[in-house]
Design a protein around this motif. Structure first.
Motif, PDB file in Angstrom:
ATOM      1  N   GLU A   1     -28.355  27.843 -36.471  1.00  0.00           N
ATOM      2  CA  GLU A   1     -28.198  27.798 -35.018  1.00  0.00           C
ATOM      3  C   GLU A   1     -26.890  28.453 -34.584  1.00  0.00           C
ATOM      4  O   GLU A   1     -26.840  29.168 -33.572  1.00  0.00           O
ATOM      5  CB  GLU A   1     -28.273  26.356 -34.523  1.00  0.00           C
ATOM      6  CG  GLU A   1     -28.126  26.174 -33.020  1.00  0.00           C
ATOM      7  CD  GLU A   1     -29.241  26.811 -32.205  1.00  0.00           C
ATOM      8  OE1 GLU A   1     -29.139  26.792 -30.966  1.00  0.00           O
ATOM      9  OE2 GLU A   1     -30.207  27.344 -32.790  1.00  0.00           O
ATOM     10  N   LEU A   2     -25.832  28.251 -35.360  1.00  0.00           N
ATOM     11  CA  LEU A   2     -24.570  28.927 -35.051  1.00  0.00           C
ATOM     12  C   LEU A   2     -24.733  30.440 -35.135  1.00  0.00           C
ATOM     13  O   LEU A   2     -24.176  31.176 -34.307  1.00  0.00           O
ATOM     14  CB  LEU A   2     -23.471  28.458 -36.011  1.00  0.00           C
ATOM     15  CG  LEU A   2     -23.008  27.009 -35.847  1.00  0.00           C
ATOM     16  CD1 LEU A   2     -22.032  26.656 -36.954  1.00  0.00           C
ATOM     17  CD2 LEU A   2     -22.382  26.786 -34.482  1.00  0.00           C
TER      18      LEU A   2
ATOM     19  N   GLY B   1     -16.551  24.899 -36.049  1.00  0.00           N
ATOM     20  CA  GLY B   1     -15.488  23.914 -35.919  1.00  0.00           C
ATOM     21  C   GLY B   1     -14.869  23.895 -34.537  1.00  0.00           C
ATOM     22  O   GLY B   1     -14.162  22.946 -34.184  1.00  0.00           O
ATOM     23  N   ALA B   2     -15.120  24.931 -33.718  1.00  0.00           N
ATOM     24  CA  ALA B   2     -14.645  24.953 -32.337  1.00  0.00           C
ATOM     25  C   ALA B   2     -15.473  23.964 -31.502  1.00  0.00           C
ATOM     26  O   ALA B   2     -16.572  23.563 -31.904  1.00  0.00           O
ATOM     27  CB  ALA B   2     -14.758  26.370 -31.771  1.00  0.00           C
ATOM     28  N   PRO B   3     -14.979  23.551 -30.345  1.00  0.00           N
ATOM     29  CA  PRO B   3     -15.682  22.532 -29.560  1.00  0.00           C
ATOM     30  C   PRO B   3     -17.134  22.865 -29.232  1.00  0.00           C
ATOM     31  O   PRO B   3     -17.977  21.962 -29.187  1.00  0.00           O
ATOM     32  CB  PRO B   3     -14.839  22.439 -28.277  1.00  0.00           C
ATOM     33  CG  PRO B   3     -13.465  22.814 -28.707  1.00  0.00           C
ATOM     34  CD  PRO B   3     -13.661  23.882 -29.746  1.00  0.00           C
ATOM     35  N   ASP B   4     -17.437  24.138 -29.020  1.00  0.00           N
ATOM     36  CA  ASP B   4     -18.809  24.494 -28.629  1.00  0.00           C
ATOM     37  C   ASP B   4     -19.717  24.772 -29.824  1.00  0.00           C
ATOM     38  O   ASP B   4     -20.797  25.337 -29.678  1.00  0.00           O
ATOM     39  CB  ASP B   4     -18.801  25.705 -27.688  1.00  0.00           C
ATOM     40  CG  ASP B   4     -18.265  26.968 -28.344  1.00  0.00           C
ATOM     41  OD1 ASP B   4     -17.620  26.879 -29.411  1.00  0.00           O
ATOM     42  OD2 ASP B   4     -18.507  28.062 -27.787  1.00  0.00           O
ATOM     43  N   THR B   5     -19.288  24.342 -31.014  1.00  0.00           N
ATOM     44  CA  THR B   5     -20.145  24.493 -32.200  1.00  0.00           C
ATOM     45  C   THR B   5     -20.685  23.138 -32.666  1.00  0.00           C
ATOM     46  O   THR B   5     -21.130  23.000 -33.801  1.00  0.00           O
ATOM     47  CB  THR B   5     -19.385  25.199 -33.348  1.00  0.00           C
ATOM     48  OG1 THR B   5     -18.286  24.385 -33.782  1.00  0.00           O
ATOM     49  CG2 THR B   5     -18.879  26.566 -32.903  1.00  0.00           C
ATOM     50  N   PHE B   6     -20.631  22.155 -31.766  1.00  0.00           N
ATOM     51  CA  PHE B   6     -21.150  20.820 -32.046  1.00  0.00           C
ATOM     52  C   PHE B   6     -22.229  20.442 -31.032  1.00  0.00           C
ATOM     53  O   PHE B   6     -22.235  20.942 -29.902  1.00  0.00           O
ATOM     54  CB  PHE B   6     -20.021  19.778 -31.951  1.00  0.00           C
ATOM     55  CG  PHE B   6     -19.006  19.866 -33.046  1.00  0.00           C
ATOM     56  CD1 PHE B   6     -19.102  19.059 -34.170  1.00  0.00           C
ATOM     57  CD2 PHE B   6     -17.949  20.753 -32.955  1.00  0.00           C
ATOM     58  CE1 PHE B   6     -18.157  19.129 -35.181  1.00  0.00           C
ATOM     59  CE2 PHE B   6     -16.997  20.835 -33.965  1.00  0.00           C
ATOM     60  CZ  PHE B   6     -17.108  20.025 -35.078  1.00  0.00           C
TER      61      PHE B   6
END
Length: 200
Positions: A60-61, A71-76
């Motif tokens: 998905e990333l 690991g950045a905020p928008d990768t969760f």
């Protein structure tokens, strides 16, 4: 684990209602180690719900073009994380949470069982105190949030060792720290004032 930490945990465990403690800090600060120490000390009274279990899958990333910033905020999956914390607050049934496995760099669904009788849930991660991007839904669900502060040089040494341990070359690890971990660390450090307590 020092006596003040132990006493604070004991106080939370004496509450008549389930408590959720957030432990936040920059990458390499030692928040996972602290969480593990508390869990070992207090046994079945404590369950750990790591934010890292909500990493988006690598496929998905890649689709989103965010793999280089993992690991950045928008990768969760922050909405999923908030929803699970809301379920955990109710404590009416067993809640299953995902766990992140560094060996495969993926989350494993339903690998942590949080039982209804568990009194204290510790959730640890980088972005518990952010106030945007959906993360602002986390802080209201935490009874307390502690910020783990550590010397930056030591933190970077730990990160380098961790990245090498899990397969990166020293050169690649240093590049990842510079381009991904450190920008995230600066953003996390800016949230320290929102914590209830700073653990040195």
């Amino acid at each position: 684990m020092n006596l003040e930490i132990e006493q604070r945990i004991k106080t939370m465990l004496q509450s008549s209602q389930r408590q959720i403690l957030g432990i936040v800090g920059a990458p390499g600060s030692g928040k996972s180690t602290l969480t593990e120490q508390i869990a070992q000390k207090f046994g079945a009274a404590v369950a750990v719900l790591p934010m890292d279990g909500f990493h988006l899958a690598n496929v998905e990333l890649a689709r989103l073009g965010r793999a280089a910033r993992k690991g950045a905020p928008d990768t969760f999956d922050v909405a999923g994380y908030v929803a699970l914390l809301e379920r955990v607050r109710q404590a009416s049934d067993t809640v299953y949470a995902p766990r992140f496995e560094r060996e495969i760099e993926e989350a494993i669904a339903s690998s942590i069982a949080i039982l209804p009788e568990t009194q204290l849930i510790i959730t640890e991660g980088n972005y518990l105190l952010l106030d945007d991007g959906g993360w602002q839904g986390v802080r209201p669900l935490l009874d307390e949030c502690w910020y783990v502060a550590v010397d930056d040089d030591l933190r970077r040494e730990r990160l380098l060792a961790r990245h090498v341990q899990f397969g990166r070359t020293v050169e690649d690890a240093r590049a990842w720290i510079e381009n991904t971990d450190e920008p995230n660390a600066r953003r996390i450090a800016a949230t320290q004032s929102r914590a209830d307590w700073v653990v040195q």
